[in-house]
Design a protein around this motif. Structure first.
Motif, PDB file in Angstrom:
ATOM      1  N   ALA A 169      22.974   0.727   4.632  1.00 33.27           N
ATOM      2  CA  ALA A 169      22.838  -0.421   3.737  1.00 33.27           C
ATOM      3  C   ALA A 169      24.222  -0.954   3.401  1.00 33.27           C
ATOM      4  O   ALA A 169      25.144  -0.182   3.116  1.00 33.27           O
ATOM      5  CB  ALA A 169      22.099  -0.027   2.467  1.00 33.27           C
ATOM      6  N   GLU A 170      24.342  -2.278   3.456  1.00 34.56           N
ATOM      7  CA  GLU A 170      25.621  -2.914   3.149  1.00 34.56           C
ATOM      8  C   GLU A 170      25.412  -4.066   2.182  1.00 34.56           C
ATOM      9  O   GLU A 170      24.359  -4.694   2.167  1.00 34.56           O
ATOM     10  CB  GLU A 170      26.301  -3.396   4.428  1.00 34.56           C
ATOM     11  N   HIS A 171      26.445  -4.305   1.381  1.00 42.50           N
ATOM     12  CA  HIS A 171      26.393  -5.309   0.329  1.00 42.50           C
ATOM     13  C   HIS A 171      27.647  -6.173   0.440  1.00 42.50           C
ATOM     14  O   HIS A 171      28.755  -5.665   0.321  1.00 42.50           O
ATOM     15  CB  HIS A 171      26.344  -4.584  -1.020  1.00 42.50           C
ATOM     16  N   PHE A 172      27.455  -7.449   0.711  1.00 39.10           N
ATOM     17  CA  PHE A 172      28.556  -8.403   0.755  1.00 39.10           C
ATOM     18  C   PHE A 172      28.592  -9.125  -0.583  1.00 39.10           C
ATOM     19  O   PHE A 172      27.607  -9.740  -0.981  1.00 39.10           O
ATOM     20  CB  PHE A 172      28.376  -9.405   1.902  1.00 39.10           C
ATOM     21  N   VAL A 173      29.720  -9.041  -1.268  1.00 37.96           N
ATOM     22  CA  VAL A 173      29.815  -9.582  -2.617  1.00 37.96           C
ATOM     23  C   VAL A 173      31.083 -10.415  -2.764  1.00 37.96           C
ATOM     24  O   VAL A 173      32.110 -10.101  -2.179  1.00 37.96           O
ATOM     25  CB  VAL A 173      29.797  -8.442  -3.676  1.00 37.96           C
ATOM     26  N   ASN A 174      30.965 -11.504  -3.499  1.00 35.36           N
ATOM     27  CA  ASN A 174      32.147 -12.198  -3.995  1.00 35.36           C
ATOM     28  C   ASN A 174      32.003 -12.250  -5.505  1.00 35.36           C
ATOM     29  O   ASN A 174      30.915 -12.481  -6.027  1.00 35.36           O
ATOM     30  CB  ASN A 174      32.338 -13.585  -3.365  1.00 35.36           C
ATOM     31  N   THR A 175      33.071 -11.977  -6.191  1.00 40.54           N
ATOM     32  CA  THR A 175      32.989 -11.778  -7.635  1.00 40.54           C
ATOM     33  C   THR A 175      33.394 -12.997  -8.462  1.00 40.54           C
ATOM     34  O   THR A 175      33.426 -12.920  -9.681  1.00 40.54           O
ATOM     35  CB  THR A 175      33.866 -10.589  -8.054  1.00 40.54           C
ATOM     36  N   ASP A 176      33.656 -14.114  -7.807  1.00 41.81           N
ATOM     37  CA  ASP A 176      34.126 -15.279  -8.561  1.00 41.81           C
ATOM     38  C   ASP A 176      33.255 -16.517  -8.384  1.00 41.81           C
ATOM     39  O   ASP A 176      33.686 -17.616  -8.695  1.00 41.81           O
ATOM     40  CB  ASP A 176      35.568 -15.604  -8.178  1.00 41.81           C
ATOM     41  N   ASP A 177      32.024 -16.344  -7.916  1.00 42.06           N
ATOM     42  CA  ASP A 177      31.194 -17.542  -7.733  1.00 42.06           C
ATOM     43  C   ASP A 177      30.514 -17.931  -9.040  1.00 42.06           C
ATOM     44  O   ASP A 177      30.603 -17.239 -10.049  1.00 42.06           O
ATOM     45  CB  ASP A 177      30.193 -17.369  -6.594  1.00 42.06           C
ATOM     46  N   LEU A 178      29.836 -19.060  -9.013  1.00 48.39           N
ATOM     47  CA  LEU A 178      29.195 -19.586 -10.218  1.00 48.39           C
ATOM     48  C   LEU A 178      27.820 -18.987 -10.483  1.00 48.39           C
ATOM     49  O   LEU A 178      27.260 -19.192 -11.550  1.00 48.39           O
ATOM     50  CB  LEU A 178      29.060 -21.109 -10.083  1.00 48.39           C
ATOM     51  N   VAL A 179      27.270 -18.268  -9.521  1.00 49.44           N
ATOM     52  CA  VAL A 179      25.924 -17.712  -9.668  1.00 49.44           C
ATOM     53  C   VAL A 179      26.007 -16.454 -10.529  1.00 49.44           C
ATOM     54  O   VAL A 179      26.734 -15.524 -10.199  1.00 49.44           O
ATOM     55  CB  VAL A 179      25.301 -17.382  -8.296  1.00 49.44           C
ATOM     56  N   PRO A 180      25.272 -16.420 -11.638  1.00 53.93           N
ATOM     57  CA  PRO A 180      25.350 -15.240 -12.504  1.00 53.93           C
ATOM     58  C   PRO A 180      24.634 -14.037 -11.901  1.00 53.93           C
ATOM     59  O   PRO A 180      23.708 -14.178 -11.111  1.00 53.93           O
ATOM     60  CB  PRO A 180      24.637 -15.695 -13.778  1.00 53.93           C
ATOM     61  N   TYR A 181      25.099 -12.861 -12.275  1.00 49.03           N
ATOM     62  CA  TYR A 181      24.430 -11.584 -11.981  1.00 49.03           C
ATOM     63  C   TYR A 181      24.406 -11.220 -10.504  1.00 49.03           C
ATOM     64  O   TYR A 181      23.480 -10.589 -10.037  1.00 49.03           O
ATOM     65  CB  TYR A 181      23.020 -11.562 -12.544  1.00 49.03           C
TER      66      TYR A 181
END
Length: 147
Positions: free
Chosen positions: A105-117
């Motif tokens: 399992a892999e999770h691609f994340v960006n921490t500065d977008d406008l979408v909450p949570y």
């Protein structure tokens, strides 16, 4: 929505018993559907011979809870994920289990977008933080904004 993932997972187990590889991808709230598909596929194949190698990829999955600055003020759910009310606490508990039944399992994340949570790293996934990726400089945002 999770019902759709459950039905799809069981259908794959029943209709494609010789499946060798299964890669399920979920984006945002679709992470709940994708994870449920994986869980139901694995459960349905248990005790029925071989099953596919299962990979789950999640892109900015919704994990619920307030922004990090609110977390610093103490708004956290019982499970350690940031949460505000019962429904977001329940969603966070399910998100905490994303990837549990996948072989990878892999999770691609960006921490500065406008979408909450969508910025909480998932504990059962390999996390790839793409926040500082150079390619984002040329990514067109809806409405003509810049990343």
């Amino acid at each position: 929505a999770q019902d759709v993932g459950a039905r799809l997972g069981r259908a794959l187990a029943d209709e494609a018993p010789g499946l060798r590889s299964l890669h399920v991808i979920g984006t945002s709230a679709g992470g709940f559907v994708a994870n449920q598909c994986v869980s139901d596929y694995v459960a349905a194949r248990q005790g029925r011979g071989s099953r596919a190698l299962v990979r789950l990829s999640l892109t900015d999955p919704f994990t619920s809870g307030p922004p990090d600055d609110e977390v610093q003020r103490g708004l956290r759910g019982l499970d350690g994920f940031a949460s505000i009310d019962a429904s977001t606490i329940a969603a966070a508990r399910r998100a905490e289990q994303f990837g549990r039944d996948a072989d990878f399992a892999e999770h691609f994340v960006n921490t500065d977008d406008l979408v909450p949570y969508t910025s909480t790293p998932l504990p059962l996934c390999f996390c790839y933080d793409v926040t500082a990726a150079a390619e984002r400089a040329t990514f067109p945002l809806p409405g003509g904004g810049r990343s």
